[in-house]
Design a protein around this motif. Structure first.
Motif, PDB file in Angstrom:
ATOM      1  N   ILE A  13       0.830  -1.201   0.000  1.00 40.52           N
ATOM      2  CA  ILE A  13       0.000   0.000   0.000  1.00 40.52           C
ATOM      3  C   ILE A  13       0.867   1.253   0.000  1.00 40.52           C
ATOM      4  CG2 ILE A  13      -1.930  -1.135   1.156  1.00 40.52           C
ATOM      5  CD1 ILE A  13      -1.026   0.230   3.751  1.00 40.52           C
ATOM      6  N   ARG A  14       0.275   2.331  -0.478  1.00 45.11           N
ATOM      7  CA  ARG A  14       0.912   3.644  -0.448  1.00 45.11           C
ATOM      8  C   ARG A  14      -0.171   4.694  -0.309  1.00 45.11           C
ATOM      9  NH1 ARG A  14       1.133   7.665  -4.101  1.00 45.11           N
ATOM     10  NH2 ARG A  14       2.840   9.167  -3.913  1.00 45.11           N
ATOM     11  N   LYS A  15      -0.083   5.487   0.749  1.00 48.12           N
ATOM     12  CA  LYS A  15      -1.029   6.582   0.955  1.00 48.12           C
ATOM     13  C   LYS A  15      -2.477   6.130   0.832  1.00 48.12           C
ATOM     14  CE  LYS A  15       1.830  10.426  -0.590  1.00 48.12           C
ATOM     15  NZ  LYS A  15       1.879  11.574  -1.504  1.00 48.12           N
ATOM     16  N   GLY A  16      -2.768   4.953   1.297  1.00 47.00           N
ATOM     17  CA  GLY A  16      -4.128   4.461   1.217  1.00 47.00           C
ATOM     18  C   GLY A  16      -4.532   3.925  -0.138  1.00 47.00           C
ATOM     19  N   ARG A  17      -3.596   3.771  -1.037  1.00 48.66           N
ATOM     20  CA  ARG A  17      -3.916   3.287  -2.381  1.00 48.66           C
ATOM     21  C   ARG A  17      -3.278   1.926  -2.617  1.00 48.66           C
ATOM     22  NH1 ARG A  17      -7.918   6.699  -4.045  1.00 48.66           N
ATOM     23  NH2 ARG A  17      -7.431   8.796  -3.311  1.00 48.66           N
ATOM     24  N   LEU A  18      -4.018   1.065  -3.269  1.00 48.41           N
ATOM     25  CA  LEU A  18      -3.479  -0.243  -3.623  1.00 48.41           C
ATOM     26  C   LEU A  18      -2.342  -0.099  -4.620  1.00 48.41           C
ATOM     27  CD1 LEU A  18      -3.582  -3.361  -3.775  1.00 48.41           C
ATOM     28  CD2 LEU A  18      -5.239  -3.100  -5.626  1.00 48.41           C
ATOM     29  N   VAL A  19      -1.229  -0.764  -4.313  1.00 50.31           N
ATOM     30  CA  VAL A  19      -0.118  -0.824  -5.260  1.00 50.31           C
ATOM     31  C   VAL A  19      -0.027  -2.214  -5.860  1.00 50.31           C
ATOM     32  CG1 VAL A  19       2.374  -0.585  -5.537  1.00 50.31           C
ATOM     33  CG2 VAL A  19       1.136   0.978  -4.030  1.00 50.31           C
ATOM     34  N   ALA A  20      -0.093  -3.229  -5.026  1.00 48.67           N
ATOM     35  CA  ALA A  20      -0.025  -4.607  -5.516  1.00 48.67           C
ATOM     36  C   ALA A  20      -0.519  -5.536  -4.422  1.00 48.67           C
ATOM     37  CB  ALA A  20       1.407  -4.974  -5.912  1.00 48.67           C
TER      38      ALA A  20
ATOM     39  N   PRO B 254      -1.311  11.716  16.581  1.00 48.62           N
ATOM     40  CA  PRO B 254      -1.815  13.011  16.154  1.00 48.62           C
ATOM     41  C   PRO B 254      -1.486  13.357  14.705  1.00 48.62           C
ATOM     42  CG  PRO B 254       0.196  13.311  17.387  1.00 48.62           C
ATOM     43  CD  PRO B 254      -0.093  11.842  17.404  1.00 48.62           C
ATOM     44  N   VAL B 255      -0.669  12.552  14.041  1.00 46.45           N
ATOM     45  CA  VAL B 255      -0.343  12.821  12.632  1.00 46.45           C
ATOM     46  C   VAL B 255      -0.785  11.625  11.821  1.00 46.45           C
ATOM     47  CG1 VAL B 255       1.454  13.454  11.007  1.00 46.45           C
ATOM     48  CG2 VAL B 255       1.661  14.119  13.398  1.00 46.45           C
ATOM     49  N   PRO B 256      -2.040  11.562  11.354  1.00 42.37           N
ATOM     50  CA  PRO B 256      -2.560  10.356  10.720  1.00 42.37           C
ATOM     51  C   PRO B 256      -1.948  10.077   9.369  1.00 42.37           C
ATOM     52  CG  PRO B 256      -4.193  12.097  10.690  1.00 42.37           C
ATOM     53  CD  PRO B 256      -3.048  12.595  11.513  1.00 42.37           C
ATOM     54  N   ALA B 257      -1.919   8.800   9.032  1.00 41.98           N
ATOM     55  CA  ALA B 257      -1.439   8.379   7.718  1.00 41.98           C
ATOM     56  C   ALA B 257      -2.582   8.390   6.736  1.00 41.98           C
ATOM     57  CB  ALA B 257      -0.846   6.983   7.808  1.00 41.98           C
ATOM     58  N   ASN B 258      -2.243   8.096   5.509  1.00 42.85           N
ATOM     59  CA  ASN B 258      -3.263   7.933   4.491  1.00 42.85           C
ATOM     60  C   ASN B 258      -2.952   6.662   3.743  1.00 42.85           C
ATOM     61  OD1 ASN B 258      -5.348   8.378   2.859  1.00 42.85           O
ATOM     62  ND2 ASN B 258      -4.555  10.214   1.875  1.00 42.85           N
ATOM     63  N   GLU B 259      -3.870   5.771   3.716  1.00 36.75           N
ATOM     64  CA  GLU B 259      -3.570   4.432   3.282  1.00 36.75           C
ATOM     65  C   GLU B 259      -4.765   3.800   2.599  1.00 36.75           C
ATOM     66  OE1 GLU B 259      -2.374   2.275   6.730  1.00 36.75           O
ATOM     67  OE2 GLU B 259      -2.992   0.495   5.829  1.00 36.75           O
ATOM     68  N   LYS B 260      -4.606   3.180   1.438  1.00 34.39           N
ATOM     69  CA  LYS B 260      -5.770   2.554   0.794  1.00 34.39           C
ATOM     70  C   LYS B 260      -5.641   1.081   0.585  1.00 34.39           C
ATOM     71  CE  LYS B 260      -9.139   2.791  -2.754  1.00 34.39           C
ATOM     72  NZ  LYS B 260      -9.808   3.424  -3.812  1.00 34.39           N
ATOM     73  N   ALA B 261      -6.170   0.575  -0.445  1.00 36.92           N
ATOM     74  CA  ALA B 261      -6.663  -0.776  -0.520  1.00 36.92           C
ATOM     75  C   ALA B 261      -5.694  -1.761  -1.089  1.00 36.92           C
ATOM     76  CB  ALA B 261      -7.890  -0.792  -1.396  1.00 36.92           C
ATOM     77  N   ALA B 262      -5.743  -2.932  -0.527  1.00 35.70           N
ATOM     78  CA  ALA B 262      -5.142  -4.079  -1.174  1.00 35.70           C
ATOM     79  C   ALA B 262      -6.252  -5.055  -1.391  1.00 35.70           C
ATOM     80  CB  ALA B 262      -4.081  -4.665  -0.275  1.00 35.70           C
ATOM     81  N   ARG B 263      -6.529  -5.389  -2.630  1.00 38.80           N
ATOM     82  CA  ARG B 263      -7.621  -6.332  -2.901  1.00 38.80           C
ATOM     83  C   ARG B 263      -7.106  -7.752  -2.889  1.00 38.80           C
ATOM     84  NH1 ARG B 263     -12.068  -3.681  -4.093  1.00 38.80           N
ATOM     85  NH2 ARG B 263     -11.849  -1.535  -4.741  1.00 38.80           N
ATOM     86  N   ARG B 264      -8.041  -8.635  -2.615  1.00 41.04           N
ATOM     87  CA  ARG B 264      -7.657 -10.040  -2.487  1.00 41.04           C
ATOM     88  C   ARG B 264      -7.145 -10.564  -3.798  1.00 41.04           C
ATOM     89  NH1 ARG B 264     -13.370 -12.702  -1.130  1.00 41.04           N
ATOM     90  NH2 ARG B 264     -13.438 -10.889   0.179  1.00 41.04           N
TER      91      ARG B 264
END
Length: 325
Positions: free
Chosen positions: A208-215, A315-325
């Motif tokens: 994941i990167r910034k809440g986005r699926l990479v692989a 106090p400093v949240p991340a941003n992270e997305k999906a990894a699909r099955r």
């Protein structure tokens, strides 16, 4: 595979967590299957820890679900007998011995007394079992945290950066331990931002990167599908770069050639053999040539870009997305 029953799947579906205007986790979906080690990978601050805390019910999701064998963690009748977790290896009382620490958690979980000595031996802590934990190295604390997670003989393990503080011998020991646990049919999810530590341990990956699926998927498949690169050191870098972009009739041209800060070249879309042959044909000097695996390059691009939106939660949240099955 032993005759023991398979562990339950971990199912993450549409999981989202917002901290104000920032999405720490954004519509995250993936499955962790039993019998293999799954690596949850991403740069520091990608939100891996936030996701693991939501699976464990420690952080409430804004939306979506995370279940273990079809049930939320809070709905498990004996959670520590189903799920073992390591989130913070420093969470031990400095005045307690390893044996005291394990007996306290064993009593809290209602687990058999003989589990303590068995785990002290299995985790390589028997010789230091009665020393205060303030004298422990980081690696020894990691071992104690793993022993604590295993007290209930759980079928599921969630481990956040389990390789932190381990030397190469410790990493080899961890690899052997985790392979033994998955051979017993357990479900194991480990997070890490250091690819080299887990590449020989995991079989499946979620990146994941910034809440986005990479692989996501089996490691071998992702490495095959992610094109690798070639790193070249040459005192004739400018001439070699131009030649690589021109290419040859036999091997064609490189898709892209980046000049790195240290003067080396990173070559995309060309095999290491073709790069070496072209340099020789052009009578250009090469002082080093390294083929870089596809997943390695994928990970380097993650770590080398503009970075995460924040940390792993307040106090400093991340941003992270999906990894699909």
């Amino acid at each position: 595979m032993s005759g023991r029953p398979q562990g339950p799947h971990i199912e993450v579906s549409g999981l989202t967590k917002r901290y104000g205007a920032v999405r720490a986790v954004d519509d995250l979906s993936f499955t962790v299957r039993p019998g293999v080690v799954t690596g949850f990978l991403g740069p520091n601050g990608a939100g891996k820890s936030t996701t693991m805390r939501m699976i464990l019910g420690l952080v409430a999701p804004t939306s979506g679900t995370a279940t273990i064998g079809g049930r939320r963690y809070v709905d498990l009748s004996r959670p520590s007998a189903t799920v073992g977790a390591v989130l913070d290896a420093s969470a031990v009382h400095p005045g307690h011995s390893a044996r005291d620490h394990l007996h306290i958690y064993r009593t809290m979980g209602g687990h058999p007394a003989d589990r303590v000595d068995r785990l002290l031996t299995r985790l390589g802590l028997a010789a230091v079992a009665d020393r205060p934990t303030r004298t422990f190295s980081t690696g020894m604390r990691q071992r104690l945290s793993l022993a604590t997670a295993l007290l209930g003989d759980p079928r599921v393990l969630l481990l956040d950066e389990p390789g932190n503080g381990l030397d190469p011998e410790g990493i080899a020991w961890l690899r052997t331990l985790l392979r033994g646990l998955t051979a017993e049919g357990r479900t194991v999810l480990i997070s890490s931002h250091v690819l080299s530590e887990v590449q020989q341990i995991v079989e499946d990956v979620v990146v994941i990167r910034k809440g986005r699926l990479v692989a996501a998927g089996p490691l071998a498949e992702i490495e095959r599908s992610s094109p690798g690169t070639v790193l070249v050191r040459s005192p004739d870098a400018a001439e070699l770069r131009a030649a690589l972009l021109r290419g040859t009739a036999r091997d064609g041209a490189a898709d892209r050639v980046d000049l790195m800060a240290d003067g080396s070249l990173r070559v995309y879309g060309m095999a290491d053999r073709a790069v070496a042959d072209l340099a020789a044909a052009e009578r250009l000097r090469v002082h080093g040539l390294t083929a870089e695996a596809g997943l390695e390059q994928l990970f380097l691009r993650l770590a080398g870009d503009d970075g995460p939106a924040g940390g792993d939660g307040p106090p400093v949240p991340a941003n992270e997305k999906a990894a699909r099955r």
